[in-house]
Design a protein around this motif. Structure first.
Motif, mmCIF file in Angstrom:
data_model
loop_
_atom_site.group_PDB
_atom_site.id
_atom_site.type_symbol
_atom_site.label_atom_id
_atom_site.label_comp_id
_atom_site.label_asym_id
_atom_site.label_seq_id
_atom_site.Cartn_x
_atom_site.Cartn_y
_atom_site.Cartn_z
ATOM 1 N N VAL A 91 33.864 36.749 -35.976
ATOM 2 C CA VAL A 91 32.448 36.716 -35.593
ATOM 3 C C VAL A 91 31.582 37.335 -36.691
ATOM 4 O O VAL A 91 30.490 36.839 -36.985
ATOM 5 C CB VAL A 91 32.258 37.439 -34.253
ATOM 6 C CG1 VAL A 91 30.784 37.575 -33.914
ATOM 7 C CG2 VAL A 91 32.983 36.696 -33.137
ATOM 8 N N THR A 92 32.059 38.420 -37.307
ATOM 9 C CA THR A 92 31.297 39.061 -38.384
ATOM 10 C C THR A 92 31.109 38.112 -39.559
ATOM 11 O O THR A 92 29.998 37.969 -40.090
ATOM 12 C CB THR A 92 32.012 40.342 -38.851
ATOM 13 O OG1 THR A 92 32.075 41.265 -37.761
ATOM 14 C CG2 THR A 92 31.274 40.979 -40.006
ATOM 15 N N VAL A 93 32.205 37.464 -39.972
ATOM 16 C CA VAL A 93 32.116 36.529 -41.097
ATOM 17 C C VAL A 93 31.227 35.348 -40.733
ATOM 18 O O VAL A 93 30.410 34.896 -41.545
ATOM 19 C CB VAL A 93 33.523 36.054 -41.507
ATOM 20 C CG1 VAL A 93 33.437 34.974 -42.585
ATOM 21 C CG2 VAL A 93 34.352 37.224 -42.017
ATOM 22 N N ALA A 94 31.383 34.836 -39.503
ATOM 23 C CA ALA A 94 30.549 33.711 -39.080
ATOM 24 C C ALA A 94 29.076 34.097 -39.075
ATOM 25 O O ALA A 94 28.204 33.301 -39.479
ATOM 26 C CB ALA A 94 30.985 33.236 -37.696
ATOM 27 N N LYS A 95 28.778 35.315 -38.627
ATOM 28 C CA LYS A 95 27.381 35.788 -38.628
ATOM 29 C C LYS A 95 26.849 35.889 -40.050
ATOM 30 O O LYS A 95 25.728 35.436 -40.339
ATOM 31 C CB LYS A 95 27.307 37.145 -37.936
ATOM 32 C CG LYS A 95 25.901 37.736 -37.862
ATOM 33 C CD LYS A 95 25.929 39.158 -37.360
ATOM 34 C CE LYS A 95 26.574 40.069 -38.389
ATOM 35 N NZ LYS A 95 26.511 41.506 -38.002
ATOM 36 N N ASP A 96 27.656 36.472 -40.954
ATOM 37 C CA ASP A 96 27.219 36.597 -42.347
ATOM 38 C C ASP A 96 27.106 35.232 -43.012
ATOM 39 O O ASP A 96 26.223 35.011 -43.847
ATOM 40 C CB ASP A 96 28.198 37.481 -43.123
ATOM 41 C CG ASP A 96 28.162 38.929 -42.653
ATOM 42 O OD1 ASP A 96 27.176 39.311 -41.994
ATOM 43 O OD2 ASP A 96 29.127 39.665 -42.930
ATOM 44 N N TYR A 97 28.010 34.316 -42.640
ATOM 45 C CA TYR A 97 27.938 32.954 -43.193
ATOM 46 C C TYR A 97 26.659 32.262 -42.729
ATOM 47 O O TYR A 97 25.954 31.636 -43.529
ATOM 48 C CB TYR A 97 29.163 32.161 -42.756
ATOM 49 C CG TYR A 97 29.244 30.769 -43.332
ATOM 50 C CD1 TYR A 97 29.913 30.524 -44.528
ATOM 51 C CD2 TYR A 97 28.664 29.686 -42.680
ATOM 52 C CE1 TYR A 97 29.995 29.245 -45.058
ATOM 53 C CE2 TYR A 97 28.743 28.401 -43.196
ATOM 54 C CZ TYR A 97 29.408 28.182 -44.384
ATOM 55 O OH TYR A 97 29.488 26.905 -44.914
ATOM 56 N N SER A 98 26.356 32.393 -41.434
ATOM 57 C CA SER A 98 25.127 31.774 -40.905
ATOM 58 C C SER A 98 23.897 32.384 -41.560
ATOM 59 O O SER A 98 22.930 31.675 -41.870
ATOM 60 C CB SER A 98 25.071 31.943 -39.384
ATOM 61 O OG SER A 98 26.134 31.263 -38.756
#
Length: 476
Positions: free
Chosen positions: A171-178
């Motif tokens: 979720v952290t990586v997905a948030k930073d990716y978004s």
């Protein structure tokens, strides 16, 4: 049985013990990272070999790189291996204990009897002895089975904790990716707005040069252009920061240049989330890794209480020993020693009954029961936490989905408004204020469109993480 036969028996028994121990070793079934609810995005750390980031970098690749290189996932995997070894230790209690002992000494012995030298003795010899001892617990009123249940529960807790760590990192990586994807798209929008403002400034200056518009029109248009340039510079700074954060998540240098795809158009509600929020919360209470890990801790605490009680009960064991030595023998005082070989062998059962332990066992049981109550409360807290997280994430998905549709409508209207205002100004029937207002409205609509799309993708991933099912999300 001679010494050679005893040693062969010892070697054969040890070999058998190692073979059985390997069959009992839970780590042999843990050669790769256990399957997680994150789907196929997790691989053996030994296979985490990457080249340059993709052009463009997909979310799936970003997550894979982060999971392979992040210390939190490696730490969670080490915990799983440690608990798996603990299961092996608990299983080993069902196997016999075999101990071999061999000793070789140089024995110099002399005896001087005062007044009776004929009774004295003086001998020198090399003495060796070999022994093999066997102990095997046959029955213990459930202490070993409770210990094994405790170890298995702790292993399950470690595996669920690993799932939770993986999902949290996901979720952290997905948030930073978004965020990086949105920043890149916002930079592109800011560049387009800058160009649009520049064209409007040129049109206004042309009308001023022809004497059909006051100088204030050109100055206002140039002011709007300067503001667009400033906004583009700020957007570039936000993009660089977001890019560096995403690169650090993947264990890359923050100055690594990344190319991300534009925020996807056509956002739509995901069919996997078409359930009611009550159903999603109920599912999360049952299957979320955080809940499963806490439930396993409850099971481990209950097993620990049973184990502590059972350890205060009798145990029945099989015991056996074989011993041989060459200790010299003598018939009496003053008689020389003679070479001799001694043998000793016994087999039997041993009953051990704890009678009094100073009430220590009672307090250990009370302590275990308190730990069980604490874990039960932690389980209820985990269920409430994941349910609230699902509720908030679900509402965020609903809100962002509606915002996507609204932003698309707003963008269409803003584009029509700007086109009409530009034509009117060029035809000399519209004011520069009308043009700049329409231009500002279009710029805001483009930024809001990008942000709405980014928020929808982030909310969708957050909801997937909240219900503990990241594999239902398309990472392409």
């Amino acid at each position: 049985m001679n010494a050679r036969q005893a040693m062969l028996l010892l070697a054969a028994t040890v070999l058998c013990h190692v073979t059985v121990a390997r069959a009992f070793d839970p780590l042999r079934t843990q050669a790769a990272i256990p399957a997680t609810s994150a789907g196929s995005i997790v691989s053996d750390p030994a296979g985490c070999v990457f080249g340059d980031p993709g052009q463009p970098l997909t979310l799936a690749e970003a997550v894979q790189r982060a999971l392979c290189s992040n210390p939190r996932t490696r730490e969670a995997w080490a915990d799983v291996k440690a608990q798996a070894a603990g299961v092996g230790v608990a299983r080993a209690a069902y196997l016999p204990t075999l101990t071999g002992n061999a000793q070789i000494v140089r024995d110099d012995s002399s005896t001087d009897v005062s007044g009776h030298p004929q009774l004295g003795s003086d001998s020198r010899s090399s003495v060796h002895s070999e022994s093999v001892s066997l102990s095997w617990t046959l029955y213990d009123f459930g202490a070993r089975s409770a210990a094994l249940r405790n170890a298995n529960a702790l292993l399950a807790a470690a595996q669920s904790a690993q799932d939770a760590a993986i999902q949290a990192l996901f979720v952290t990586v997905a948030k930073d990716y978004s965020a990086a994807q949105a920043a890149q798209s916002q930079l592109a929008v800011a560049g387009a707005v800058e160009q649009m403002s520049g064209r409007s400034a040129l049109v206004a200056q042309s009308r001023v040069d022809k004497g059909i518009a006051p100088i204030s029109d050109a100055l206002q248009a140039k002011t709007a252009w300067g503001q667009a340039v400033l906004a583009r510079n700020r957007a570039e700074g936000v993009w660089q920061t977001a890019q560096g954060t995403l690169a650090a998540d993947m264990d890359l240098s923050p100055d690594r240049v990344l190319d991300l795809p534009a925020v996807a158009e056509g956002a739509h509600p995901d069919a996997n989330f078409a359930q009611s929020v009550s159903e999603l919360m109920g599912e999360a209470r049952r299957t979320h890794p955080e809940v499963l890990s806490t439930q396993a801790q409850v099971d481990a605490a209950a097993a620990k209480v049973d184990q502590t009680r059972a350890q205060g009960l009798p145990t029945l064991s099989l015991v056996s020993k074989y011993l041989q030595n060459n200790q010299p023998a003598s018939l009496g005082l003053g008689i020389p020693t003679f070479p001799a070989t001694g043998h000793e062998w016994y087999v039997g059962v041993q009953l051990t009954i704890p009678i009094f332990e100073g009430f220590g066992r009672l307090y250990q049981v009370h302590q275990g029961e308190a730990q069980l109550e604490r874990q039960a409360d932690a389980l209820e807290d985990a269920r409430q936490h994941v349910a609230l997280e699902v509720w908030n994430s679900y509402q965020a998905v609903r809100t962002s989905t509606a915002a996507v549709g609204d932003s698309e409508t707003l963008l269409g209207i803003a584009e029509q408004s700007f086109a009409a205002a530009e034509r009117r100004y060029q035809a000399g029937v519209g004011s520069v204020l009308e043009l700049l207002n329409a231009q500002s409205g279009l710029a805001n609509a483009k930024h809001q469109r990008v942000q709405a799309l980014a928020d929808w993708h982030a909310a969708r991933l957050r909801l997937a993480g909240s219900i503990g099912k990241l594999d239902v999300v398309d990472l392409r």
